[in-house]
Design a protein around this motif. Structure first.
Motif, PDB file in Angstrom:
ATOM      1  N   GLY A  97     -32.062 -27.167  41.696  1.00  0.00           N
ATOM      2  CA  GLY A  97     -32.233 -26.933  43.124  1.00  0.00           C
ATOM      3  C   GLY A  97     -30.995 -27.302  43.922  1.00  0.00           C
ATOM      4  O   GLY A  97     -30.603 -26.582  44.855  1.00  0.00           O
ATOM      5  N   LEU A  98     -30.352 -28.431  43.559  1.00  0.00           N
ATOM      6  CA  LEU A  98     -29.134 -28.848  44.248  1.00  0.00           C
ATOM      7  C   LEU A  98     -28.013 -27.840  44.020  1.00  0.00           C
ATOM      8  O   LEU A  98     -27.246 -27.519  44.935  1.00  0.00           O
ATOM      9  CB  LEU A  98     -28.709 -30.233  43.742  1.00  0.00           C
ATOM     10  CG  LEU A  98     -29.710 -31.373  43.978  1.00  0.00           C
ATOM     11  CD1 LEU A  98     -29.231 -32.643  43.278  1.00  0.00           C
ATOM     12  CD2 LEU A  98     -29.886 -31.613  45.476  1.00  0.00           C
ATOM     13  N   LEU A  99     -27.928 -27.352  42.795  1.00  0.00           N
ATOM     14  CA  LEU A  99     -26.907 -26.371  42.452  1.00  0.00           C
ATOM     15  C   LEU A  99     -27.084 -25.090  43.271  1.00  0.00           C
ATOM     16  O   LEU A  99     -26.132 -24.564  43.867  1.00  0.00           O
ATOM     17  CB  LEU A  99     -26.981 -26.070  40.959  1.00  0.00           C
ATOM     18  CG  LEU A  99     -25.804 -25.353  40.292  1.00  0.00           C
ATOM     19  CD1 LEU A  99     -24.531 -26.183  40.398  1.00  0.00           C
ATOM     20  CD2 LEU A  99     -26.139 -25.062  38.828  1.00  0.00           C
ATOM     21  N   MET A 100     -28.321 -24.601  43.331  1.00  0.00           N
ATOM     22  CA  MET A 100     -28.584 -23.367  44.074  1.00  0.00           C
ATOM     23  C   MET A 100     -28.346 -23.549  45.570  1.00  0.00           C
ATOM     24  O   MET A 100     -27.884 -22.624  46.252  1.00  0.00           O
ATOM     25  CB  MET A 100     -30.018 -22.905  43.825  1.00  0.00           C
ATOM     26  CG  MET A 100     -30.217 -22.207  42.490  1.00  0.00           C
ATOM     27  SD  MET A 100     -29.130 -20.776  42.253  1.00  0.00           S
ATOM     28  CE  MET A 100     -29.520 -19.778  43.700  1.00  0.00           C
ATOM     29  N   ALA A 101     -28.637 -24.724  46.090  1.00  0.00           N
ATOM     30  CA  ALA A 101     -28.386 -24.973  47.510  1.00  0.00           C
ATOM     31  C   ALA A 101     -26.900 -24.836  47.833  1.00  0.00           C
ATOM     32  O   ALA A 101     -26.515 -24.265  48.863  1.00  0.00           O
ATOM     33  CB  ALA A 101     -28.888 -26.367  47.899  1.00  0.00           C
ATOM     34  N   ASN A 102     -26.060 -25.349  46.938  1.00  0.00           N
ATOM     35  CA  ASN A 102     -24.611 -25.237  47.142  1.00  0.00           C
ATOM     36  C   ASN A 102     -24.142 -23.794  47.031  1.00  0.00           C
ATOM     37  O   ASN A 102     -23.325 -23.335  47.831  1.00  0.00           O
ATOM     38  CB  ASN A 102     -23.877 -26.105  46.114  1.00  0.00           C
ATOM     39  CG  ASN A 102     -23.732 -27.543  46.546  1.00  0.00           C
ATOM     40  OD1 ASN A 102     -22.703 -27.951  47.058  1.00  0.00           O
ATOM     41  ND2 ASN A 102     -24.790 -28.330  46.349  1.00  0.00           N
ATOM     42  N   TYR A 103     -24.652 -23.073  46.052  1.00  0.00           N
ATOM     43  CA  TYR A 103     -24.259 -21.662  45.904  1.00  0.00           C
ATOM     44  C   TYR A 103     -24.731 -20.834  47.100  1.00  0.00           C
ATOM     45  O   TYR A 103     -23.997 -19.982  47.612  1.00  0.00           O
ATOM     46  CB  TYR A 103     -24.831 -21.078  44.615  1.00  0.00           C
ATOM     47  CG  TYR A 103     -23.998 -21.337  43.392  1.00  0.00           C
ATOM     48  CD1 TYR A 103     -22.664 -20.932  43.343  1.00  0.00           C
ATOM     49  CD2 TYR A 103     -24.535 -21.967  42.270  1.00  0.00           C
ATOM     50  CE1 TYR A 103     -21.883 -21.173  42.214  1.00  0.00           C
ATOM     51  CE2 TYR A 103     -23.772 -22.198  41.137  1.00  0.00           C
ATOM     52  CZ  TYR A 103     -22.442 -21.795  41.114  1.00  0.00           C
ATOM     53  OH  TYR A 103     -21.676 -22.022  39.999  1.00  0.00           O
ATOM     54  N   THR A 104     -25.959 -21.081  47.539  1.00  0.00           N
ATOM     55  CA  THR A 104     -26.497 -20.333  48.679  1.00  0.00           C
ATOM     56  C   THR A 104     -25.632 -20.522  49.917  1.00  0.00           C
ATOM     57  O   THR A 104     -25.298 -19.561  50.623  1.00  0.00           O
ATOM     58  CB  THR A 104     -27.946 -20.770  48.968  1.00  0.00           C
ATOM     59  OG1 THR A 104     -28.761 -20.488  47.826  1.00  0.00           O
ATOM     60  CG2 THR A 104     -28.503 -20.036  50.176  1.00  0.00           C
ATOM     61  N   ALA A 105     -25.234 -21.767  50.168  1.00  0.00           N
ATOM     62  CA  ALA A 105     -24.397 -22.056  51.333  1.00  0.00           C
ATOM     63  C   ALA A 105     -23.019 -21.426  51.190  1.00  0.00           C
ATOM     64  O   ALA A 105     -22.474 -20.854  52.154  1.00  0.00           O
ATOM     65  CB  ALA A 105     -24.276 -23.570  51.513  1.00  0.00           C
ATOM     66  N   ALA A 106     -22.436 -21.512  49.994  1.00  0.00           N
ATOM     67  CA  ALA A 106     -21.082 -20.996  49.796  1.00  0.00           C
ATOM     68  C   ALA A 106     -21.034 -19.479  49.929  1.00  0.00           C
ATOM     69  O   ALA A 106     -20.140 -18.921  50.586  1.00  0.00           O
ATOM     70  CB  ALA A 106     -20.559 -21.423  48.432  1.00  0.00           C
ATOM     71  N   PHE A 107     -21.989 -18.778  49.333  1.00  0.00           N
ATOM     72  CA  PHE A 107     -21.978 -17.313  49.385  1.00  0.00           C
ATOM     73  C   PHE A 107     -22.396 -16.782  50.757  1.00  0.00           C
ATOM     74  O   PHE A 107     -22.014 -15.676  51.138  1.00  0.00           O
ATOM     75  CB  PHE A 107     -22.882 -16.734  48.299  1.00  0.00           C
ATOM     76  CG  PHE A 107     -22.218 -16.614  46.957  1.00  0.00           C
ATOM     77  CD1 PHE A 107     -21.316 -15.591  46.706  1.00  0.00           C
ATOM     78  CD2 PHE A 107     -22.488 -17.531  45.952  1.00  0.00           C
ATOM     79  CE1 PHE A 107     -20.690 -15.472  45.476  1.00  0.00           C
ATOM     80  CE2 PHE A 107     -21.866 -17.430  44.713  1.00  0.00           C
ATOM     81  CZ  PHE A 107     -20.959 -16.401  44.470  1.00  0.00           C
ATOM     82  N   SER A 108     -23.191 -17.569  51.486  1.00  0.00           N
ATOM     83  CA  SER A 108     -23.610 -17.112  52.809  1.00  0.00           C
ATOM     84  C   SER A 108     -22.423 -16.936  53.736  1.00  0.00           C
ATOM     85  O   SER A 108     -22.446 -16.120  54.669  1.00  0.00           O
ATOM     86  CB  SER A 108     -24.612 -18.094  53.425  1.00  0.00           C
ATOM     87  OG  SER A 108     -23.994 -19.344  53.712  1.00  0.00           O
TER      88      SER A 108
END
Length: 394
Positions: A97-108
């Motif tokens: 979940g932490l990993l996906m949160a970082n990816y979601t923010a970066a790609f957004s």
């Protein structure tokens, strides 16, 4: 939004990567996480920038990302990667979940939506799960989403798992019919020996013969990954064998790699598309037993055009069920093939050496089928695993 593109020509060299329609990119744990610090948000941002630019240029990207287990270690108070499966599963559950949160923010920041796709080996070797995974990824890509794939470490078992995300990435590339596979780690290229000893970069691998004299390193010193250069070369070879070229380079070089610059080691594609379950059988499966063949059966099976009949088998070892992966060996014990058994191990001893007619007469017509069908065989020649030419795609 992705730029509309004409149907691309096949990717034959690194120069073709910018015009590729679909690329699978894999990043290792040590490139984006650490045991002590957890997720490296800056590293994820740099990777997302490189991938985001490729997507904006019209290339669809599936990102296979390690790091769930190591991302969960620091929050749980661990200072090293745990050895037991249950703790690894717990760390993965926290870290994913932490990993996906970082990816979601970066790609957004690039106007891109990400999705989470967690896979087990069964998802890519069982026909129905394979079809489901293919449909899901295809739809996500058609919607302009960047799917982020990881092994489902929370539920995966030691018995049936990929073991590392390099080989998972090769199977995913095969699943989605990617134009190329890019494997990113901390090392900028494959070298002909230890870089610390003055080894030279290998820019191009045309076939496995080019690697015969190469000393390849194992897991690095970061302590958070499960792979190393060995598994990257194995994954690149898996992809090449199934008609997909591959590039090994560092995560720092991701942007240069995706724009076709001369970085890393390029692996030419030299094989044809094969069933995913056969790639799994050749490279990942834990075999459950072994059949020892006589010389005639070895010659027939090694050609990749014949099924294994009981008449050519001298001995059976191990305990296995119908459909389990097993090894095929010659009289000297050299394993030259793998296959999916058509029988359970307790049925085989009484069948050894008998012809199909004798089996029918003694046990009934249900025992006339081969011990291993030609379509369920993987032949290994000169250390290079090859798939039976008669196998049909999954």
């Amino acid at each position: 939004m992705s730029v509309a593109k004409k149907r691309p020509s096949p990717v034959k060299s690194r120069l073709d990567l910018p015009s590729a329609d679909l690329v699978v990119v894999k990043v290792g744990s040590s490139s984006i996480t650490s045991v002590s610090g957890g997720i490296d948000s800056a590293a994820i941002q740099r990777l997302s920038d490189a991938v985001g630019r490729a997507v904006k240029n019209g290339t669809k990207v599936v990102l296979v990302s390690s790091g769930a287990i190591s991302a969960g270690l620091a929050p749980l108070g661990f200072d090293h990667r745990p050895g037991d499966l249950a703790t690894q599963q717990a760390a993965a559950s926290v870290g994913q979940g932490l990993l996906m949160a970082n990816y979601t923010a970066a790609f957004s920041g690039h106007g891109l939506i990400t999705s989470q796709v967690l896979l087990t080996a069964e998802d890519l070797i069982q026909r129905q799960q394979y079809a489901n995974a293919f449909r899901a990824l295809s739809k996500l890509l058609s919607l302009g989403v960047v799917p982020i794939v990881n092994e489902n470490d929370t539920v995966a078992t030691h018995e049936i798992r990929f073991g590392d995300n390099d080989r998972l990435a090769a199977l995913v590339a095969h699943l989605v019919n990617a134009d190329a596979l890019v494997l990113l780690s901390d090392v900028d290229s494959l070298y002909d020996g230890p870089p610390s000893e003055g080894a030279q970069r290998i820019p191009h691998v045309r076939s496995p013969k080019d690697l015969t004299e190469v000393r390849i390193g194992s897991v690095g010193s970061a302590g958070v990954g499960t792979g190393g250069m060995v598994t990257k070369v194995q994954a690149a070879t898996m992809a090449s064998e199934s008609g997909i070229p591959a590039l090994i380079t560092s995560t720092v070089n991701a942007g240069q790699a995706l724009t076709g610059e001369d970085v890393g080691t390029w692996f030419d594609a030299y094989g044809k598309r094969r069933p995913l379950r056969h790639l799994w059988l050749a490279h990942l499966a834990n075999t459950h037993g072994r059949l020892t063949l006589d010389a005639g059966a070895v010659r027939a099976i090694a050609k990749g055009k014949a099924s294994l009949l009981a008449a050519g088998v001298k001995a059976s070892e191990g305990a296995f069920d119908v459909g389990d992966p097993i090894e095929l060996a010659d009289a000297e014990g050299v394993v030259f093939a793998r296959g999916f058994s058509s029988y359970a191990s307790n049925d085989i001893p009484e069948m050894l050496g008998l012809t199909s007619g004798e089996l029918r007469e003694k046990f009934g017509t249900q025992f006339e089928r081969p011990l291993v069908h030609v379509d369920d065989l993987v032949i290994m020649t000169n250390g290079v695993r090859k798939i039976s030419a008669r196998s049909a795609a999954v």
